[in-house]
Design a protein around this motif. Sequence first.
Motif, PDB file in Angstrom:
ATOM      1  N   PHE A  68      -2.380  10.621  14.015  1.00 41.50           N
ATOM      2  CA  PHE A  68      -1.185  10.920  14.266  1.00 41.50           C
ATOM      3  C   PHE A  68      -0.012  10.282  14.430  1.00 41.50           C
ATOM      4  CE2 PHE A  68      -3.006  15.640  14.224  1.00 41.50           C
ATOM      5  CZ  PHE A  68      -3.806  14.744  12.723  1.00 41.50           C
ATOM      6  N   SER A  69       0.465   9.360  15.437  1.00 41.64           N
ATOM      7  CA  SER A  69       1.074   8.497  16.150  1.00 41.64           C
ATOM      8  C   SER A  69       1.214   7.596  15.198  1.00 41.64           C
ATOM      9  CB  SER A  69       1.322   7.721  17.634  1.00 41.64           C
ATOM     10  OG  SER A  69       0.808   8.845  18.544  1.00 41.64           O
ATOM     11  N   ALA A  70       0.110   7.730  14.424  1.00 36.37           N
ATOM     12  CA  ALA A  70       0.810   6.198  13.340  1.00 36.37           C
ATOM     13  C   ALA A  70       1.678   7.032  11.989  1.00 36.37           C
ATOM     14  CB  ALA A  70      -0.168   5.797  12.648  1.00 36.37           C
ATOM     15  N   MET A  71       1.392   8.230  12.157  1.00 33.46           N
ATOM     16  CA  MET A  71       1.706   8.623  10.849  1.00 33.46           C
ATOM     17  C   MET A  71       3.394   9.478  11.223  1.00 33.46           C
ATOM     18  SD  MET A  71      -1.117  11.115   8.724  1.00 33.46           S
ATOM     19  CE  MET A  71      -1.617  12.487  10.210  1.00 33.46           C
ATOM     20  N   GLN A  72       3.139   9.708  12.731  1.00 38.50           N
ATOM     21  CA  GLN A  72       4.505   9.813  12.333  1.00 38.50           C
ATOM     22  C   GLN A  72       5.652   9.215  12.320  1.00 38.50           C
ATOM     23  OE1 GLN A  72       4.592  11.092  17.274  1.00 38.50           O
ATOM     24  NE2 GLN A  72       5.939  12.811  16.607  1.00 38.50           N
ATOM     25  N   ARG A  73       5.571   7.854  13.020  1.00 38.75           N
ATOM     26  CA  ARG A  73       6.329   6.469  12.371  1.00 38.75           C
ATOM     27  C   ARG A  73       6.044   5.842  10.997  1.00 38.75           C
ATOM     28  NH1 ARG A  73       9.744   4.847  16.596  1.00 38.75           N
ATOM     29  NH2 ARG A  73       7.922   2.458  15.951  1.00 38.75           N
ATOM     30  N   ILE A  79      -6.108  13.265   5.814  1.00 36.43           N
ATOM     31  CA  ILE A  79      -5.877  14.808   4.516  1.00 36.43           C
ATOM     32  C   ILE A  79      -5.258  16.388   4.856  1.00 36.43           C
ATOM     33  CG2 ILE A  79      -7.668  16.222   3.586  1.00 36.43           C
ATOM     34  CD1 ILE A  79      -9.471  13.860   3.237  1.00 36.43           C
ATOM     35  N   PHE A  80      -6.195  16.225   6.378  1.00 38.99           N
ATOM     36  CA  PHE A  80      -5.546  17.889   6.983  1.00 38.99           C
ATOM     37  C   PHE A  80      -4.184  17.713   7.552  1.00 38.99           C
ATOM     38  CE2 PHE A  80      -9.914  17.712   6.723  1.00 38.99           C
ATOM     39  CZ  PHE A  80     -10.483  18.938   5.533  1.00 38.99           C
ATOM     40  N   LYS A  81      -3.372  16.538   7.740  1.00 40.74           N
ATOM     41  CA  LYS A  81      -2.170  17.030   8.161  1.00 40.74           C
ATOM     42  C   LYS A  81      -1.168  17.988   8.106  1.00 40.74           C
ATOM     43  CE  LYS A  81       1.098  13.548   5.241  1.00 40.74           C
ATOM     44  NZ  LYS A  81      -0.201  14.674   4.078  1.00 40.74           N
ATOM     45  N   THR A  82      -1.751  17.958   6.713  1.00 40.64           N
ATOM     46  CA  THR A  82      -0.221  19.205   6.318  1.00 40.64           C
ATOM     47  C   THR A  82      -0.813  20.467   6.455  1.00 40.64           C
ATOM     48  OG1 THR A  82      -1.890  19.329   4.107  1.00 40.64           O
ATOM     49  CG2 THR A  82       0.309  18.495   4.648  1.00 40.64           C
ATOM     50  N   TYR A  83      -1.602  20.868   7.573  1.00 39.59           N
ATOM     51  CA  TYR A  83      -2.186  22.308   7.940  1.00 39.59           C
ATOM     52  C   TYR A  83      -2.124  22.717   9.376  1.00 39.59           C
ATOM     53  CZ  TYR A  83      -5.280  22.464   3.170  1.00 39.59           C
ATOM     54  OH  TYR A  83      -5.049  22.726   2.490  1.00 39.59           O
ATOM     55  N   ILE A  84      -2.008  20.983   9.955  1.00 36.03           N
ATOM     56  CA  ILE A  84      -1.510  20.648  11.559  1.00 36.03           C
ATOM     57  C   ILE A  84       0.410  21.101  11.486  1.00 36.03           C
ATOM     58  CG2 ILE A  84      -1.234  19.859  13.491  1.00 36.03           C
ATOM     59  CD1 ILE A  84      -3.526  18.183  12.242  1.00 36.03           C
ATOM     60  N   ARG A  85       0.771  22.687  12.109  1.00 37.23           N
ATOM     61  CA  ARG A  85       2.151  22.763  12.113  1.00 37.23           C
ATOM     62  C   ARG A  85       2.829  21.361  13.720  1.00 37.23           C
ATOM     63  NH1 ARG A  85       4.073  27.915  10.650  1.00 37.23           N
ATOM     64  NH2 ARG A  85       3.137  28.058   7.815  1.00 37.23           N
ATOM     65  N   LYS A  86       2.764  21.783  14.640  1.00 29.97           N
ATOM     66  CA  LYS A  86       2.831  20.770  15.281  1.00 29.97           C
ATOM     67  C   LYS A  86       2.235  19.636  16.121  1.00 29.97           C
ATOM     68  CE  LYS A  86       4.595  25.496  17.534  1.00 29.97           C
ATOM     69  NZ  LYS A  86       5.109  26.317  18.680  1.00 29.97           N
ATOM     70  N   LEU A  87       2.721  18.441  14.885  1.00 29.70           N
ATOM     71  CA  LEU A  87       1.965  17.507  15.135  1.00 29.70           C
ATOM     72  C   LEU A  87       2.256  16.743  16.564  1.00 29.70           C
ATOM     73  CD1 LEU A  87       0.435  15.645  12.909  1.00 29.70           C
ATOM     74  CD2 LEU A  87       2.414  14.042  12.854  1.00 29.70           C
ATOM     75  N   LYS A  88       3.414  16.849  17.332  1.00 27.25           N
ATOM     76  CA  LYS A  88       3.403  15.754  18.095  1.00 27.25           C
ATOM     77  C   LYS A  88       2.331  16.754  19.275  1.00 27.25           C
ATOM     78  CE  LYS A  88       7.363  14.060  20.522  1.00 27.25           C
ATOM     79  NZ  LYS A  88       9.245  14.116  20.759  1.00 27.25           N
ATOM     80  N   LEU A 143       1.038  -1.425   0.355  1.00 30.90           N
ATOM     81  CA  LEU A 143      -0.059   0.010  -0.023  1.00 30.90           C
ATOM     82  C   LEU A 143       0.846   1.359  -0.483  1.00 30.90           C
ATOM     83  CD1 LEU A 143      -2.734  -1.084   2.899  1.00 30.90           C
ATOM     84  CD2 LEU A 143      -3.007  -0.632   0.266  1.00 30.90           C
ATOM     85  N   PRO A 144      -0.097   2.388  -0.229  1.00 29.39           N
ATOM     86  CA  PRO A 144       1.070   3.264  -0.815  1.00 29.39           C
ATOM     87  C   PRO A 144       0.952   3.885   0.763  1.00 29.39           C
ATOM     88  CG  PRO A 144      -1.179   4.066  -1.261  1.00 29.39           C
ATOM     89  CD  PRO A 144      -0.998   2.456  -0.866  1.00 29.39           C
ATOM     90  N   LYS A 145       2.818   4.252   0.885  1.00 27.19           N
ATOM     91  CA  LYS A 145       2.646   4.974   2.143  1.00 27.19           C
ATOM     92  C   LYS A 145       2.244   6.554   2.177  1.00 27.19           C
ATOM     93  CE  LYS A 145       7.310   2.426   4.339  1.00 27.19           C
ATOM     94  NZ  LYS A 145       8.054   2.192   4.277  1.00 27.19           N
ATOM     95  N   ILE A 146       1.550   7.065   3.665  1.00 28.11           N
ATOM     96  CA  ILE A 146       1.563   8.554   3.692  1.00 28.11           C
ATOM     97  C   ILE A 146       2.852   9.322   4.214  1.00 28.11           C
ATOM     98  CG2 ILE A 146       0.151  10.068   4.807  1.00 28.11           C
ATOM     99  CD1 ILE A 146      -1.094   7.565   5.669  1.00 28.11           C
ATOM    100  N   ASN A 147       3.096  10.494   2.827  1.00 26.87           N
ATOM    101  CA  ASN A 147       4.593  10.961   2.679  1.00 26.87           C
ATOM    102  C   ASN A 147       4.093  11.957   4.384  1.00 26.87           C
ATOM    103  OD1 ASN A 147       5.573   9.668   0.953  1.00 26.87           O
ATOM    104  ND2 ASN A 147       4.424  10.958  -0.168  1.00 26.87           N
ATOM    105  N   TYR A 148       4.644  12.202   5.294  1.00 31.11           N
ATOM    106  CA  TYR A 148       4.576  13.379   6.108  1.00 31.11           C
ATOM    107  C   TYR A 148       6.250  13.609   6.064  1.00 31.11           C
ATOM    108  CZ  TYR A 148       4.641  15.175  10.694  1.00 31.11           C
ATOM    109  OH  TYR A 148       4.593  16.171  11.283  1.00 31.11           O
TER     110      TYR A 148
END
Lengths: 203, 203, 203
Positions: free
Chosen positions: C23-28, C80-89, B198-203
């Motif tokens: 967010f945790s999963a995207m961080q990893r 989808i909205f992750k790019t709008y969030i600066r301070k993910l942590k 599956l595609p990874k989500i670019n972050y």
Amino acid sequence: MFSSTSGIIELLGTIAFAISGTFSAMQRKLDAFGVLIIAFVTSIGGGTIRDLLIGDVPVAWMRDVQVCLVILATSVAGIIFKTYIRKLKVTLFLFDSLGLGLFTVVGLQKGINFGLNPGICIALGTITGCFGGITRDILLNTIPLIFRREIYATVCIFGGLVYFLLLHLEVNVDICKFIVIALIFVTRIIVVQKNLSLPKINY
Amino acid sequence: MFSSTSGIIELLGTIAFAISGTFSAMQRKLDAFGVLIIAFVTSIGGGTIRDLLIGDVPVAWMRDVQVCLVILATSVAGIIFKTYIRKLKVTLFLFDSLGLGLFTVVGLQKGINFGLNPGICIALGTITGCFGGITRDILLNTIPLIFRREIYATVCIFGGLVYFLLLHLEVNVDICKFIVIALIFVTRIIVVQKNLSLPKINY
Amino acid sequence: MFSSTSGIIELLGTIAFAISGTFSAMQRKLDAFGVLIIAFVTSIGGGTIRDLLIGDVPVAWMRDVQVCLVILATSVAGIIFKTYIRKLKVTLFLFDSLGLGLFTVVGLQKGINFGLNPGICIALGTITGCFGGITRDILLNTIPLIFRREIYATVCIFGGLVYFLLLHLEVNVDICKFIVIALIFVTRIIVVQKNLSLPKINY
């Protein structure tokens, strides 16, 4: 809960595993709350999995707050008296072995009371005896001893077989329990001391 | 348990996962008891979690000792015949994929029998198919493949969707089962061989 | 499910934990499916363990597909909205603290509805609040924060005690809930910011 022979065995098992959990957690230098959590998990882990599998819910410790109070008191006492205990590792091991014997018998008997097949009862005894210690080891990031040399669970299975043999010979049930508890306790100590292990499969 | 079509599918799934567990454990050079434990966990893990979640307790293998005997016999046979199998890793993978298909269908159908929502049935099928393998990988300290490239669970979800589509088209239920089992088996092999992901989500 | 005050609290908790999981999963850097799985586990983990322990099965999310849809929608929105969030942590931490407060109250109240002992209700609240996050951390291979400095669970237990105190003072139950949710949320943020911790036991 603590009135019959079964009740006394469960009480002693709860205390033994609470001590083993408390000392393991202190060895890993957890904070006070972490020590309590590990004491709880070690003490109730096996019984909880057993009760979930056979569907006896809410699980035992939820129905009986006394269990929780016993674990709390034991753990606090363990923390206070730790300075008086020289050989922490040996003490921990002895209480762990004792708890193993006591809880295996509790699980065996609960399976019998639920009318389950002897093989399943032995599995339940093994789960009740071993699971708290396994979870403790996973949480403390120790490699679960069950998958190493100790043949932890094999001792429980052996104890379970002897229990059914004795019951079949119509030995008094309380005597059966006492014999099997002592057997598991002694066998485990001998196995660990002599460094015995099951044969590895050569591949 | 092993009399109907469902029964036969469950029997074959039990055997397939017992073989996959046995071979995985032998690969990691566990002792005889450890191999048996891993074979059991792989074989009954998914069904146990499923039964706990829907409250069908005592869980399946506790009510039916035959399941335990089948796993025991399969595992012992696996240990004995291991020398005749050249490509252990390939064999292991094939049986694991087969078990995945078989157990996903078992879980799907059990959800339907319990009158649950199709989405939940697909979740149950996925849990039944995947959980044994995940637990095996955790216990053997392998990184669970489900969180890596294999899209293990996605294949089960895909199979579940096809199952409901076929049922909706009023295809005979036994034929549906056969198609979905074959579909999951083949899809998984293709996915792994082609190294799809599956595609990874670019972050 | 989402009609009463309890329902709204549960809905908000589900959303908060789904965001924290996503967010945790995207961080990893997990793939899309992995992110969804972690969002689900974080969101339903605590309630599932609670329902299993008290025997309220099939567990909540199996009976109510809306929960699953809410998690799915939240997780997709988060991606989808992750790019709008600066301070993910920081965002992750705030939603995690909010979910902790909300779900602790849900668990507390469920224990009370089942007529369990206050001590057990507090344990259930703590389990409901903490378990999703613990499982998320284990799956993502982060050291569970509960065993580190954060005194995560201590905050829940503290909240539970205040809840029973307020109920005892005959404060309106909805106001009790609001106070305890706010209390847990604020306390946790203070604890983490000030880097407070329970005393280690010197051994």
